[in-house]
Each structure stands twice: as C-alpha cells, then as structure tokens.
Enzyme design. Sequence first.
Site, PDB file in Angstrom:
ATOM      1  N   HIS A   1       9.422  25.844  38.821  1.00 33.51           N
ATOM      2  CA  HIS A   1       9.470  27.117  39.532  1.00 33.51           C
ATOM      3  C   HIS A   1      10.907  27.620  39.519  1.00 33.51           C
ATOM      4  O   HIS A   1      11.846  26.871  39.801  1.00 33.51           O
ATOM      5  CB  HIS A   1       8.981  26.941  40.968  1.00 33.51           C
TER       6      HIS A   1
ATOM      7  N   CYS B   1       4.522  30.537  45.967  1.00 24.55           N
ATOM      8  CA  CYS B   1       5.150  30.237  44.680  1.00 24.55           C
ATOM      9  C   CYS B   1       4.441  29.127  43.916  1.00 24.55           C
ATOM     10  O   CYS B   1       4.640  28.960  42.722  1.00 24.55           O
ATOM     11  CB  CYS B   1       6.618  29.858  44.879  1.00 24.55           C
TER      12      CYS B   1
ATOM     13  N   ASN C   1      13.466  34.912  41.381  1.00 21.35           N
ATOM     14  CA  ASN C   1      12.283  34.191  41.834  1.00 21.35           C
ATOM     15  C   ASN C   1      11.100  35.158  41.857  1.00 21.35           C
ATOM     16  O   ASN C   1      11.061  36.079  42.663  1.00 21.35           O
ATOM     17  CB  ASN C   1      12.550  33.623  43.229  1.00 21.35           C
TER      18      ASN C   1
END
Length: 331
Positions: free
Chosen positions: A253, A113, A283
């Site tokens: 994020h 990520c 996500n």
Amino acid sequence: MVSVGIVGTGSYVPEKVLTNFDIEKMVDTNDEWIVSRTGIRERHIADAETPVSELCYQAALRALEDANLAPEELDLILVATITPDFVFPATACIVAERLGAKKAAGFDLQAACTGFLYGVATASQFIATGIYKNALVIGGETLSKLLNWEDRGTCILFGDGAGAAVLQQVEDGYGFLGFDLGMDGSGGHLLHVPAGGSMHPTSAETVEKKMHTIHMAGSEVFKFAVRIMGETALKALAKAGLNKEDIDCLVPHQANTRIVDSAVKRLGIDPDKVIVNLDRYGNMSAASIPVALDEASRSGRLKYADIMVMVGFGGGLTWGAAVVKWSKRGV
C-alpha cells in the site's frame, strides 16, 4: 477447488496533477518537508464533477482489454471504495451499467486502504468454488473530495485514482496461494470520517465542523502500520508454505515511504523488488495497490511465475496480504 489468479490489470488517474509546490500556496507546509516525511511529490485530483465511478469505469476498460474479456462475460463486479458515488446504489451497479455487463452480480466493499485485498480475497472464492468464472475487482477513490484543505496533516497525503483486476481460473499451482486479513475495531477512531452516516447524520453543524472530512491521528496510525505491514505479509507467506526469501516482487500500500521502508526492512528483501509509485500519486487508499500492480505488470517488473506479495493496512483498522504466483505471461 481450482486455482484462481489475476489475468488482466488496468488503472486510471485523473489528468489534473497537484504538486507539493501547489499545496505550499494553500497551507503552511513546503515541498522539502512533505518529501522528507512522506516521499510524496505530487498527486492526481479529480474534477468536482467527476465521480469515482468514472475512474473505476476507465480502469475496468483497461483491465478487460488486458484480459481479452468482454464486459458481457463478467459474472461479478466488486468495487472497493470509501468514496462511493452515492450511499446507494452501489458504485458497482453504476460501473456495470457503464460497461454493459448485463449478467454480472455486484456490490461495493468497504475496508478503506485494505479494500482491494479484501476484494480479491472475496472474489476469488466465487471462482474457486465454481460459482462464477470471471470476476472484476476494482479499487477506486476520489479522496480529494473528503479532504479538509486547511489541514496540512492530511491534505498533503491523498490522491485520486482507480485500479482494476480481472480474476479467472489459472493453471494449477499458480494464482493466489495465501491470504491474511485482519481488523481491530478499537482503532477505528484513529482514521475516519466522523459524519455522514447514521451515527452523525448530515446537518448544518456537521458541515460547519468539517466532520465530513478525513480525520487522522497520524503518529498512532504510523506506529500501527509499521508493525502490521511486515506481520501480515509473513502470515500470508506462511499460509502459502513460503517464506520471505521466496518473494520476487512486493506491492505494498502506497501510504508513506517510511512505512514501506520499515516493511521492507522487516521482511529483509531487496528494495529493488519493491514497487513504489507514491511519489507520483500519494495515498489513493483502495486504489493504491491495484494501480501499482498494473504498473508492475505492464512495465515487465512482474514476470511469469514470480512470487508476488500485496500488502496493506487502512482505516478500521484493517490490514491484509495476498501471496500470488503470477500466472500472466508476457507484457
């Protein structure tokens, strides 16, 4: 060294939308629980036939158009992904071929990520040192292809998409002002896909045991994320000679609203300065930050001369932050 910044952004998500109510029919969960725990209401899912290179290609086209740059002018293409089309060749090679970027070098980068942040930190060095003039950094994922749709702890969290940014030299004092990158390999087992590499090559057993899907120790990852998001942002600000009061826009994020809220609280900034779109996308790993960045730029929430901080964490465990004085004028 010259100043390097982002001169164009683009993003793309698949058309198919999977809502919490759709997931209710698949596993033992419900919309209210998912929203209260994560903030996610829906996510976009790629078709089985659609590889991540297609999402990256579409995001790249939009970023190049935004930067008014032709593909053949690209010197470097860097793709951050944990869901490449193949073990090799690199997805960057496939995207370059689709774009017609005949003179570009390229490679894939894997930092989960945090990948896009590692990507812009890497690509910016090539421009700052004069090796290249035009770089394209893409964060793209098809995480739906790595999910165990019987695991309610993970299948509710992730979505597919891609975001891209064009990097060039910008006016002095603008662009990237500071980076902070880090990793702690001792936590690698907390968020990983156990099989498919040389440690556990693909076999009938690994497939049967669903070892090719995402495994996550949720509470441990949550604790790590809550701590590290604020820490890395503050370190990057310090390297840029700035402090948290200087932040005009925060692009975190997009993992979980509780994690984002904790970072915002630690930084002590106005929530109105924070870009949040995880309710619509979930996500998207390496794609989360560049998609949010593109939306912030195109909506006008990110303005010329704003101090913008991108911050994230991911498997590895990895983390990172970038401080940018936004050099792009207008919408």
